[in-house]
Design a protein around this motif. Structure first.
Motif, short mmCIF file in Angstrom:
data_model
loop_
_atom_site.label_atom_id
_atom_site.label_comp_id
_atom_site.label_asym_id
_atom_site.label_seq_id
_atom_site.Cartn_x
_atom_site.Cartn_y
_atom_site.Cartn_z
N VAL A 114 -66.16 89.27 -1.39
CA VAL A 114 -65.77 88.15 -0.54
C VAL A 114 -67.03 87.32 -0.35
CG1 VAL A 114 -64.81 87.40 1.67
CG2 VAL A 114 -64.06 89.57 0.65
N LEU A 115 -66.95 86.07 -0.77
CA LEU A 115 -68.08 85.15 -0.65
C LEU A 115 -67.71 84.02 0.30
CD1 LEU A 115 -69.08 84.69 -4.41
CD2 LEU A 115 -70.23 86.12 -2.71
N VAL A 116 -68.71 83.48 0.97
CA VAL A 116 -68.52 82.27 1.76
C VAL A 116 -69.49 81.21 1.27
CG1 VAL A 116 -67.62 83.40 3.83
CG2 VAL A 116 -70.08 83.05 3.60
N ALA A 117 -69.04 79.96 1.40
CA ALA A 117 -69.89 78.81 1.11
C ALA A 117 -70.17 78.14 2.44
CB ALA A 117 -69.17 77.85 0.16
N SER A 118 -71.44 77.88 2.71
CA SER A 118 -71.76 77.21 3.97
C SER A 118 -72.56 75.94 3.72
CB SER A 118 -72.49 78.15 4.93
OG SER A 118 -73.71 78.57 4.37
N VAL B 140 -60.83 79.01 -1.58
CA VAL B 140 -60.45 77.94 -0.66
C VAL B 140 -61.68 77.14 -0.26
CG1 VAL B 140 -59.42 77.42 1.59
CG2 VAL B 140 -58.57 79.37 0.27
N VAL B 141 -61.55 75.83 -0.31
CA VAL B 141 -62.58 74.93 0.20
C VAL B 141 -61.91 73.99 1.19
CG1 VAL B 141 -64.25 73.12 -0.40
CG2 VAL B 141 -63.93 75.08 -1.94
N HIS B 142 -62.52 73.85 2.35
CA HIS B 142 -62.00 72.93 3.38
C HIS B 142 -61.78 71.56 2.76
CE1 HIS B 142 -62.01 70.24 6.84
NE2 HIS B 142 -61.75 71.29 7.60
N LYS B 143 -60.66 70.93 3.08
CA LYS B 143 -60.29 69.66 2.43
C LYS B 143 -61.37 68.60 2.55
CE LYS B 143 -57.47 68.31 6.37
NZ LYS B 143 -56.12 68.10 6.85
N ILE C 108 -75.44 73.53 -0.59
CA ILE C 108 -74.47 74.57 -0.25
C ILE C 108 -75.12 75.94 -0.44
CG2 ILE C 108 -72.26 75.62 -0.90
CD1 ILE C 108 -72.00 72.86 0.41
N THR C 109 -74.89 76.84 0.49
CA THR C 109 -75.35 78.22 0.38
C THR C 109 -74.15 79.12 0.13
OG1 THR C 109 -77.15 77.77 1.94
CG2 THR C 109 -76.58 80.08 1.57
N ILE C 110 -74.25 79.95 -0.92
CA ILE C 110 -73.21 80.92 -1.23
C ILE C 110 -73.77 82.30 -0.90
CG2 ILE C 110 -71.68 81.89 -3.00
CD1 ILE C 110 -71.14 78.92 -2.57
N ARG D 239 -64.27 68.55 -3.95
CA ARG D 239 -64.80 67.63 -4.98
C ARG D 239 -66.31 67.45 -4.85
NH1 ARG D 239 -61.43 66.20 -8.32
NH2 ARG D 239 -62.51 64.36 -9.06
N ASN D 240 -66.98 68.51 -4.36
CA ASN D 240 -68.44 68.53 -4.28
C ASN D 240 -69.04 69.70 -5.05
OD1 ASN D 240 -69.35 66.30 -2.40
ND2 ASN D 240 -67.80 67.28 -1.13
N GLY D 241 -68.24 70.37 -5.86
CA GLY D 241 -68.73 71.49 -6.66
C GLY D 241 -68.76 72.83 -5.95
N ILE D 242 -68.24 72.88 -4.72
CA ILE D 242 -68.28 74.12 -3.94
C ILE D 242 -67.38 75.18 -4.57
CG2 ILE D 242 -67.80 75.17 -1.70
CD1 ILE D 242 -68.49 72.36 -0.49
N GLY D 243 -66.17 74.81 -4.95
CA GLY D 243 -65.27 75.76 -5.59
C GLY D 243 -65.85 76.29 -6.89
N GLU D 244 -66.46 75.41 -7.64
CA GLU D 244 -67.09 75.83 -8.90
C GLU D 244 -68.23 76.82 -8.64
OE1 GLU D 244 -68.89 73.77 -12.94
OE2 GLU D 244 -67.89 72.53 -11.44
N GLN D 245 -69.03 76.58 -7.60
CA GLN D 245 -70.11 77.50 -7.25
C GLN D 245 -69.55 78.86 -6.83
OE1 GLN D 245 -72.31 74.33 -4.70
NE2 GLN D 245 -73.79 75.97 -5.05
N LEU D 246 -68.51 78.86 -6.02
CA LEU D 246 -67.88 80.11 -5.61
C LEU D 246 -67.35 80.88 -6.81
CD1 LEU D 246 -66.00 78.91 -2.40
CD2 LEU D 246 -67.74 80.72 -2.47
N PHE D 247 -66.69 80.16 -7.73
CA PHE D 247 -66.14 80.83 -8.89
C PHE D 247 -67.23 81.34 -9.82
CE2 PHE D 247 -64.53 80.81 -13.28
CZ PHE D 247 -63.74 81.94 -13.17
#
Length: 156
Positions: free
Chosen positions: A59-63, A95-98, A3-5, A102-110
């Motif tokens: 404002v961050l995005v995860a890709s 927000v993480v696309h459904k 994942i890239t933030i 459960r892949n740690g993306i929300g945690e990385q964003l936070f």
């Protein structure tokens, strides 16, 4: 999952908007109060662009594979003058696309958001969580948040 933030750009607005619509429609299942207005897309796009360009907001995005799968909007907010602590970090949305949860993306964003707040000398982060939303409540519990205030409403 690689994942890239990164900081959001104005060109990311349409991708973020689609995730925002997904999130709002999800919340509407729990509470009709979250029904979108006719101008919601236009209004959210304006809000998003204002935050992308503000020095007081992040404002961050995860890709993943060059596709935006999550975002967060956070800002520095002032407390009323009567309080000793003068400002705090507010996470308005995460927000993480459904399909990618459960892949740690929300945690990385936070984590990135929390570091941004720390670099600006903030000592406190606040969030709002829809009480009826067990997914969000569980996530924010995992991030170490405690409930300190209960907001109530009454239809009249």
């Amino acid at each position: 999952m690689n994942i890239t933030i990164r900081k959001a750009k104005p060109s990311d607005c349409e991708f973020i908007l689609s995730l925002w619509i997904e999130m709002m429609d999800f919340h509407r299942k729990y509470d009709k109060h979250y029904s979108r207005s006719e101008s919601s897309k236009k209004d959210f796009r304006k809000f998003l662009l204002e935050n992308i360009s503000s020095k007081k907001s992040l404002v961050l995005v995860a890709s993943y594979n060059k596709k935006i799968v999550g975002y967060t909007i956070a800002s520095i907010v002032k407390y009323p003058i009567i309080l000793q602590l003068k400002q705090f970090g507010a996470v308005y949305e995460l927000v993480v696309h459904k399909k990618y949860r459960r892949n740690g993306i929300g945690e990385q964003l936070f984590t990135e958001t929390k570091e941004w707040f720390k670099k600006r000398g903030l000592k406190r982060v606040e969030i709002s969580v829809l009480k009826r939303n067990p997914i969000s409540s569980k996530f924010w519990d995992k991030m170490g948040f405690d409930t300190y205030l209960e907001r109530r409403f009454k239809k009249i």
